[in-house]
Design a protein around this motif. Sequence first.
Motif, PDB file in Angstrom:
ATOM      1  N   PHE A   2       0.881  -1.175   0.000  1.00 41.96           N
ATOM      2  CA  PHE A   2       0.000   0.000   0.000  1.00 41.96           C
ATOM      3  C   PHE A   2       0.910   1.214   0.000  1.00 41.96           C
TER       4      PHE A   2
ATOM      5  N   LEU B 155       3.979   1.094   2.272  1.00 41.72           N
ATOM      6  CA  LEU B 155       3.841   0.044   3.275  1.00 41.72           C
ATOM      7  C   LEU B 155       3.742  -1.328   2.619  1.00 41.72           C
TER       8      LEU B 155
ATOM      9  N   ALA C 274       2.418  -4.700   3.147  1.00 37.97           N
ATOM     10  CA  ALA C 274       1.535  -5.406   4.067  1.00 37.97           C
ATOM     11  C   ALA C 274       1.782  -6.909   4.014  1.00 37.97           C
TER      12      ALA C 274
ATOM     13  N   PRO D  90       0.865 -10.496  15.226  1.00 36.38           N
ATOM     14  CA  PRO D  90       0.427  -9.271  15.885  1.00 36.38           C
ATOM     15  C   PRO D  90      -0.487  -8.444  14.984  1.00 36.38           C
ATOM     16  N   ASN D  91      -1.146  -7.466  15.563  1.00 37.66           N
ATOM     17  CA  ASN D  91      -1.991  -6.561  14.779  1.00 37.66           C
ATOM     18  C   ASN D  91      -1.177  -5.903  13.680  1.00 37.66           C
ATOM     19  N   GLY D  92      -1.747  -5.853  12.491  1.00 36.54           N
ATOM     20  CA  GLY D  92      -1.042  -5.224  11.385  1.00 36.54           C
ATOM     21  C   GLY D  92      -0.050  -6.148  10.697  1.00 36.54           C
ATOM     22  N   ALA D  93      -0.053  -7.426  11.069  1.00 37.01           N
ATOM     23  CA  ALA D  93       0.910  -8.362  10.480  1.00 37.01           C
ATOM     24  C   ALA D  93       0.570  -8.690   9.028  1.00 37.01           C
ATOM     25  N   GLY D  94      -0.684  -8.457   8.634  1.00 37.42           N
ATOM     26  CA  GLY D  94      -1.080  -8.735   7.257  1.00 37.42           C
ATOM     27  C   GLY D  94      -2.054  -9.895   7.118  1.00 37.42           C
ATOM     28  N   LYS D  95      -2.634 -10.323   8.214  1.00 34.77           N
ATOM     29  CA  LYS D  95      -3.516 -11.486   8.168  1.00 34.77           C
ATOM     30  C   LYS D  95      -4.782 -11.202   7.357  1.00 34.77           C
ATOM     31  N   SER D  96      -5.425 -10.074   7.676  1.00 37.27           N
ATOM     32  CA  SER D  96      -6.646  -9.738   6.923  1.00 37.27           C
ATOM     33  C   SER D  96      -6.313  -9.443   5.462  1.00 37.27           C
ATOM     34  N   THR D  97      -5.171  -8.826   5.237  1.00 39.07           N
ATOM     35  CA  THR D  97      -4.753  -8.543   3.864  1.00 39.07           C
ATOM     36  C   THR D  97      -4.582  -9.857   3.089  1.00 39.07           C
TER      37      THR D  97
ATOM     38  N   GLN E 141     -13.620  -9.926   9.799  1.00 37.10           N
ATOM     39  CA  GLN E 141     -13.200  -9.497  11.132  1.00 37.10           C
ATOM     40  C   GLN E 141     -14.219  -8.524  11.716  1.00 37.10           C
TER      41      GLN E 141
HETATM   42  N1  ADP Z   1      -6.636  -0.924   2.182  1.00 36.82           N
HETATM   43  C1  ADP Z   1      -5.504  -0.592   2.850  1.00 36.82           C
HETATM   44  N2  ADP Z   1      -4.854   0.547   2.531  1.00 36.82           N
HETATM   45  C2  ADP Z   1      -3.709   0.892   3.178  1.00 36.82           C
HETATM   46  N3  ADP Z   1      -3.157   0.157   4.143  1.00 36.82           N
HETATM   47  C3  ADP Z   1      -3.774  -0.988   4.512  1.00 36.82           C
HETATM   48  C4  ADP Z   1      -4.990  -1.417   3.879  1.00 36.82           C
HETATM   49  N4  ADP Z   1      -5.378  -2.592   4.436  1.00 36.82           N
HETATM   50  C5  ADP Z   1      -4.443  -2.872   5.372  1.00 36.82           C
HETATM   51  N5  ADP Z   1      -3.500  -1.929   5.420  1.00 36.82           N
HETATM   52  C6  ADP Z   1      -2.312  -1.931   6.280  1.00 36.82           C
HETATM   53  O1  ADP Z   1      -1.642  -3.150   6.046  1.00 36.82           O
HETATM   54  C7  ADP Z   1      -1.154  -3.680   7.260  1.00 36.82           C
HETATM   55  C8  ADP Z   1      -1.725  -5.069   7.474  1.00 36.82           C
HETATM   56  O2  ADP Z   1      -3.082  -4.931   7.830  1.00 36.82           O
HETATM   57  P1  ADP Z   1      -4.026  -6.162   8.121  1.00 36.82           P
HETATM   58  O3  ADP Z   1      -3.880  -7.152   7.056  1.00 36.82           O
HETATM   59  O4  ADP Z   1      -5.396  -5.653   8.378  1.00 36.82           O
HETATM   60  O5  ADP Z   1      -3.409  -6.716   9.488  1.00 36.82           O
HETATM   61  P2  ADP Z   1      -3.975  -7.823  10.486  1.00 36.82           P
HETATM   62  O6  ADP Z   1      -5.251  -8.356   9.959  1.00 36.82           O
HETATM   63  O7  ADP Z   1      -2.890  -8.841  10.559  1.00 36.82           O
HETATM   64  O8  ADP Z   1      -4.140  -7.124  11.802  1.00 36.82           O
HETATM   65  C9  ADP Z   1      -1.509  -2.715   8.351  1.00 36.82           C
HETATM   66  O9  ADP Z   1      -0.392  -1.884   8.586  1.00 36.82           O
HETATM   67  C10 ADP Z   1      -2.652  -1.932   7.760  1.00 36.82           C
HETATM   68  O10 ADP Z   1      -2.680  -0.623   8.279  1.00 36.82           O
END
Ligand code: ADP
Lengths: 264, 324
Positions: free
Chosen positions: A33, A36, A38, A57-64, A105
């Motif tokens: 992104f 960043l 991710a 941890p939070n922000g590790a990229g799991k949801s991504t 989530q």
């Molecule tokens: N659509 C997006 N645009 C910009 N940054 C994003 C977006 N989605 C996630 N991020 C960033 O990517 C990183 C991974 O996010 P995410 O996958 O949600 O983490 P997790 O689910 O592991 O907590 C985070 O730093 C988040 O801020």
Amino acid sequence: MTAEGPRGAVPRGNGGAAAPAPIVRTEGLTVRFGGLTALNNVSIAVPSGEIRGIIGPNGAGKSTFFNCLTGVLKPTSGRILFNGEDIAGLAPHTISRKAIARSYQITNILPGATVLENVRIAVQSRHHNWSMLRHHRAYADVVDRACAVLADVGLAGKETELAVNLSHGEQRNLEVGIALATEPRLLCLDEPTAGMSVAETHATVELIRRIARDLTILIVEHDMEVVMGLAHTITVLNYGEVLAEGTPAQIQANLRVQEVYLKT
Amino acid sequence: MTTAPAARRTPSAVGYRIGLTVVLALLALAPLVLPPFWQRFVTEILIWGLLAMSSDILIGYTGMVSFGHSAFFGLGMYGAAAALLTVKPPDLWLAGLYGLVGAGVVAAFVAYFATRLRDIYFAISTLVFSQIFYVIIFTWTEVTGGENGLTFSQPRLSLLGLGSDRFTPVTLHWFVLAVVTLSYLLIRRILQSPFGKVLESIRENEARTRAIGYHIERYKIVAVMLSGLCAGLAGVLYAIQNKFAAPDFVFFTVSGEVVIFNVMGGMGTLVGPFAGAAFFLLLREGLSRFLTEYYLIPLGMIFVAIVIFLPQGLLGFLRRRLNQ
Ligand SMILES: Nc1ncnc2c1ncn2[C@@H]1O[C@H](COP(=O)(O)OP(=O)(O)O)[C@@H](O)[C@H]1O
Ligand SMILES: [Mg+2]
């Protein structure tokens, strides 16, 4: 809670004898992104029938990672092979039709529709979805299947309530029900027990165990007890990279994992 | 689980049937007791109501606000005009066919491009498209009559095999009532069908609807087509009633009124827009008698009051019952 499911012939991803072909495999999956990163060069293979825990941890990229798998995001580079076919960058509805489903989530339902309609519309996506001249309730196959899914996720009796009026825990289960109703082969659960009470969490764990008999599950979960109890294999993400992979016991014993994640 | 709710008639479904029958009976009897001016007025309310209902398919059910319905209405009108001016003798059903083809072509065009956009961007693009058609119609004088529009004679009421007769105000009203009622019943059924439930799901949560496997754009295109055809039909009826087609009816203020009918009457009910059209047109008629063009001031205040105190619109409280 035992660390292992009751099944004997659980396929394992960690080497050994003839591992079955993975149902899903990523190769060098990378998502940026802007500046960043991710996800950075993530290569994971999940054998068919496994429950795979994904922690970090939070922000590790799991949801991504889930967003890539389900077409919400197009990866910057890398491949996602589902049953051998590259699905990276396909539209969400196309991926859904290839039998991948997910829960979110942050609860993502049809708030103003009834509980039954939330699940019925998901079932209907595979049956009669373009029919125009008969009342939707006339398709008893769809309605009956939706009711069965609701019973599965513990929402029998709530059919006519509006989804928005359910408790948080019930909405989380409805979330899973909607995903299940699309008849997936691969189910991605993003923190299904987030915000649930102990009793609700327990019921949801049992639910996941039950549905795991017929499909492959990827589960992101913050509750260590839950994920250690459910998963056959765990992948740890940290700053978008795979930090470790192994059985729950191996992960718990892994010093690097303890360093970045488990120690609090 | 054995569920057969479709076969069951709930008390509220019975109530719906009774209510509908009573309203239709009153509408059918209306021209027999009303003086000529009001006779015509009620027929016109039905036509505007049909136009407003067509817009409700998008606003109330799919969650897309169109500010371009004047284009579909106008093309229905000019399509009917084309048939009535070029084919001798003027034929009622051919007027309908031409009008629907005209509105359908425009709707396909708008649907294809505008459904790529969402929310306010969709609304604005429908407005822009409709204004493009307005300008074309306004300036292409040789074909459309330009500013003056087109006038033509009324076709005869011909029912297949039953011979034909000149329209009287009463038979015209019955004809319009029949077309509007059939359109309403058809649209209502389509919105209750699996397809219609997908539209509602898009309104509730578009991203989730896509995630469970629906190709959203295709559903939206069909919804716009359906809505455009229905609006075109209203244009045809208006042309037949008034024996003219004019560019004023393609202008975007007409689209704005259509949205107002929906908001006043109750979006997502199909019948609400009829109530909204009736309420608005009656108010305008009454107010403009005393206030000439200043009627817009009290009308605007009443509109704001409805939005604040009756945000669901006049018939919004019936929403769940009407959509069973
Ligand atoms: N659509 C997006 N645009 C910009 N940054 C994003 C977006 N989605 C996630 N991020 C960033 O990517 C990183 C991974 O996010 P995410 O996958 O949600 O983490 P997790 O689910 O592991 O907590 C985070 O730093 C988040 O801020
Ligand atoms: Mg997350």
